[in-house]
Design a protein around this motif. Structure first.
Motif, PDB file in Angstrom:
ATOM      1  N   THR A 141      22.020 -21.595  -1.441  1.00 31.79           N
ATOM      2  CA  THR A 141      21.257 -21.846  -2.668  1.00 31.79           C
ATOM      3  C   THR A 141      20.699 -23.264  -2.640  1.00 31.79           C
ATOM      4  N   ASP A 142      20.043 -23.625  -3.745  1.00 32.60           N
ATOM      5  CA  ASP A 142      19.518 -24.994  -3.926  1.00 32.60           C
ATOM      6  C   ASP A 142      18.637 -25.431  -2.753  1.00 32.60           C
ATOM      7  N   ILE A 143      17.680 -24.584  -2.405  1.00 31.15           N
ATOM      8  CA  ILE A 143      16.760 -24.929  -1.315  1.00 31.15           C
ATOM      9  C   ILE A 143      15.815 -26.029  -1.774  1.00 31.15           C
ATOM     10  N   MET A 144      15.772 -27.091  -1.008  1.00 28.12           N
ATOM     11  CA  MET A 144      14.921 -28.233  -1.326  1.00 28.12           C
ATOM     12  C   MET A 144      14.005 -28.527  -0.140  1.00 28.12           C
ATOM     13  N   ILE A 145      12.752 -28.809  -0.437  1.00 29.79           N
ATOM     14  CA  ILE A 145      11.786 -29.185   0.595  1.00 29.79           C
ATOM     15  C   ILE A 145      11.188 -30.521   0.200  1.00 29.79           C
ATOM     16  N   ALA A 146      11.455 -31.544   0.994  1.00 33.93           N
ATOM     17  CA  ALA A 146      11.017 -32.897   0.670  1.00 33.93           C
ATOM     18  C   ALA A 146       9.549 -33.101   1.024  1.00 33.93           C
ATOM     19  N   GLU A 147       9.002 -34.235   0.605  1.00 31.73           N
ATOM     20  CA  GLU A 147       7.592 -34.538   0.850  1.00 31.73           C
ATOM     21  C   GLU A 147       7.265 -34.604   2.333  1.00 31.73           C
ATOM     22  N   ASP A 148       8.228 -34.992   3.161  1.00 27.36           N
ATOM     23  CA  ASP A 148       7.971 -35.076   4.596  1.00 27.36           C
ATOM     24  C   ASP A 148       8.220 -33.753   5.303  1.00 27.36           C
ATOM     25  N   GLY A 149       8.560 -32.694   4.533  1.00 24.09           N
ATOM     26  CA  GLY A 149       8.787 -31.384   5.129  1.00 24.09           C
ATOM     27  C   GLY A 149      10.233 -31.088   5.452  1.00 24.09           C
ATOM     28  N   SER A 150      11.144 -32.014   5.183  1.00 23.48           N
ATOM     29  CA  SER A 150      12.556 -31.785   5.461  1.00 23.48           C
ATOM     30  C   SER A 150      13.090 -30.691   4.543  1.00 23.48           C
ATOM     31  N   VAL A 151      13.831 -29.740   5.122  1.00 26.97           N
ATOM     32  CA  VAL A 151      14.354 -28.598   4.369  1.00 26.97           C
ATOM     33  C   VAL A 151      15.873 -28.695   4.329  1.00 26.97           C
ATOM     34  N   SER A 152      16.420 -28.516   3.127  1.00 31.58           N
ATOM     35  CA  SER A 152      17.868 -28.533   2.972  1.00 31.58           C
ATOM     36  C   SER A 152      18.276 -27.460   1.977  1.00 31.58           C
ATOM     37  N   SER A 153      19.556 -27.148   1.963  1.00 39.19           N
ATOM     38  CA  SER A 153      20.093 -26.157   1.025  1.00 39.19           C
ATOM     39  C   SER A 153      21.522 -26.553   0.699  1.00 39.19           C
ATOM     40  N   SER A 154      22.222 -25.657   0.045  1.00 41.80           N
ATOM     41  CA  SER A 154      23.625 -25.924  -0.283  1.00 41.80           C
ATOM     42  C   SER A 154      24.470 -26.079   0.976  1.00 41.80           C
ATOM     43  N   ALA A 155      23.942 -25.605   2.107  1.00 41.44           N
ATOM     44  CA  ALA A 155      24.672 -25.716   3.382  1.00 41.44           C
ATOM     45  C   ALA A 155      24.311 -26.985   4.140  1.00 41.44           C
ATOM     46  N   GLY A 156      23.421 -27.802   3.591  1.00 40.14           N
ATOM     47  CA  GLY A 156      23.034 -29.041   4.259  1.00 40.14           C
ATOM     48  C   GLY A 156      21.631 -28.975   4.826  1.00 40.14           C
ATOM     49  N   GLN A 157      21.325 -29.847   5.779  1.00 39.71           N
ATOM     50  CA  GLN A 157      19.994 -29.913   6.377  1.00 39.71           C
ATOM     51  C   GLN A 157      19.716 -28.675   7.231  1.00 39.71           C
ATOM     52  N   LYS A 158      18.501 -28.122   7.061  1.00 38.22           N
ATOM     53  CA  LYS A 158      18.115 -26.920   7.807  1.00 38.22           C
ATOM     54  C   LYS A 158      17.011 -27.189   8.824  1.00 38.22           C
ATOM     55  N   GLY A 159      16.453 -28.361   8.782  1.00 44.33           N
ATOM     56  CA  GLY A 159      15.360 -28.682   9.703  1.00 44.33           C
ATOM     57  C   GLY A 159      14.204 -29.332   8.959  1.00 44.33           C
ATOM     58  N   ARG A 160      13.104 -29.451   9.651  1.00 42.97           N
ATOM     59  CA  ARG A 160      11.909 -30.084   9.078  1.00 42.97           C
ATOM     60  C   ARG A 160      10.694 -29.249   9.451  1.00 42.97           C
ATOM     61  N   LEU A 161       9.876 -28.920   8.466  1.00 45.96           N
ATOM     62  CA  LEU A 161       8.687 -28.113   8.717  1.00 45.96           C
ATOM     63  C   LEU A 161       7.803 -28.772   9.770  1.00 45.96           C
ATOM     64  N   ARG A 162       7.304 -27.945  10.685  1.00 44.45           N
ATOM     65  CA  ARG A 162       6.370 -28.457  11.698  1.00 44.45           C
ATOM     66  C   ARG A 162       4.987 -28.534  11.069  1.00 44.45           C
ATOM     67  N   LEU A 163       4.553 -29.737  10.759  1.00 44.03           N
ATOM     68  CA  LEU A 163       3.248 -29.979  10.162  1.00 44.03           C
ATOM     69  C   LEU A 163       2.336 -30.593  11.215  1.00 44.03           C
ATOM     70  N   VAL A 164       1.155 -30.005  11.391  1.00 40.27           N
ATOM     71  CA  VAL A 164       0.252 -30.480  12.436  1.00 40.27           C
ATOM     72  C   VAL A 164      -1.123 -30.776  11.846  1.00 40.27           C
ATOM     73  N   GLU A 165      -1.846 -31.613  12.541  1.00 42.16           N
ATOM     74  CA  GLU A 165      -3.238 -31.922  12.218  1.00 42.16           C
ATOM     75  C   GLU A 165      -4.056 -31.793  13.494  1.00 42.16           C
ATOM     76  N   PHE A 166      -5.379 -31.811  13.329  1.00 42.67           N
ATOM     77  CA  PHE A 166      -6.288 -31.739  14.464  1.00 42.67           C
ATOM     78  C   PHE A 166      -7.276 -32.891  14.386  1.00 42.67           C
ATOM     79  N   ALA A 167      -7.527 -33.517  15.529  1.00 46.88           N
ATOM     80  CA  ALA A 167      -8.471 -34.632  15.570  1.00 46.88           C
ATOM     81  C   ALA A 167      -9.837 -34.198  15.056  1.00 46.88           C
ATOM     82  N   ASP A 168     -10.236 -32.970  15.401  1.00 46.05           N
ATOM     83  CA  ASP A 168     -11.501 -32.406  14.924  1.00 46.05           C
ATOM     84  C   ASP A 168     -11.207 -31.059  14.264  1.00 46.05           C
ATOM     85  N   PRO A 169     -11.054 -31.040  12.936  1.00 48.32           N
ATOM     86  CA  PRO A 169     -10.745 -29.771  12.260  1.00 48.32           C
ATOM     87  C   PRO A 169     -11.803 -28.693  12.488  1.00 48.32           C
TER      88      PRO A 169
END
Length: 245
Positions: A141-169
């Motif tokens: 429970t208590d799933i939290m997603i921080a501004e930098d993409g970090s994901v956590s829950s009642s079980a602790g840290q679950k990882g960080r979202l892979r956020l990508v950009e492109f030099a030329d969209p």
């Protein structure tokens, strides 16, 4: 006379393509994270009547060429949903997801957890973290997603979202289902994640409807020109036939 008809036909073909783009924008006006498209045109000059004996230079004919389609990557309106699994991206970044065709990218932040505990998008594609798909165990429970993409829950840290950009969209390509393909993605550094919200489509409904009317009228005008040119040619052939008789 045939040249005028060919020029008009090139304009009609380009307008038909533009109508397809406008219609697709309107159809996705309520699609989360959708980015509208615009068609760019250029003048295509074709020289005709080449002969050294002509007293003047070759005449160039101007045709219409639908050169390319560009993506409007501006941000759409942010809507608060209160769902902890919904995320909106502020910036130029994309979420990375795993598909049968390989890694793809999306701005649609309506996420869910499937029966296996994997964080997925609305199409069931696993959402990637920096270490692979993000997994949750039953009862977390208590799933939290921080501004930098970090994901956590009642079980602790679950990882960080892979956020990508492109030099030329503009080098990215659409693949349907609100997914994008692109080469050489880089880690997003200027993209902020907003939990409990989604990004709406950036399509301007009124503007697109106005554009659809304009394109329709332009198409009808080109069709009328071609029809008149056809009538003139038919009349000329009839008159020449009478003279020969």
């Amino acid at each position: 006379m045939e040249n005028a008809q060919l020029i008009g036909l090139s304009r009609q073909i380009a307008l038909q393509r533009q109508m397809d783009v406008v219609a697709n924008n309107i159809a996705n006006i309520n699609t989360t994270g959708f980015k509208s498209e615009q068609l760019l045109f250029e003048e295509y000059l074709m020289p005709v009547a080449r002969d050294r004996d002509f007293p003047t230079l070759d005449q160039s004919l101007s045709y219409t060429d639908d050169w390319t389609t560009i993506h409007d990557m501006s941000g759409g309106a942010l809507v608060e949903t209160g769902n902890p699994l919904d995320v909106a991206l502020q910036g130029d970044g994309f979420l990375a997801v795993e598909t049968t065709a390989g890694e793809r990218y999306t701005r649609s932040g309506s996420l869910a957890i499937d029966t296996s505990g994997t964080l997925v998008d609305l199409n069931g594609n696993p959402v990637l973290g920096n270490g692979g798909p993000i997994q949750f165990a039953a009862g977390e429970t208590d799933i939290m997603i921080a501004e930098d993409g970090s994901v956590s829950s009642s079980a602790g840290q679950k990882g960080r979202l892979r956020l990508v950009e492109f030099a030329d969209p503009q080098s990215t390509t659409r693949e349907g289902s609100n997914l994008w393909a692109g080469t050489d993605p880089i880690e997003a550094t200027e993209t902020r994640v907003l939990q409990g919200s989604i990004e709406k489509s950036n399509v301007n409904g009124v503007g697109e409807m106005t554009e659809m009317i304009r394109v329709q009228r332009a198409y009808e005008s080109a069709a009328s020109l071609i029809s008149k040119q056809d009538d003139q040619r038919r009349t000329a052939i009839q008159k020449l036939g009478n003279l020969n008789g």
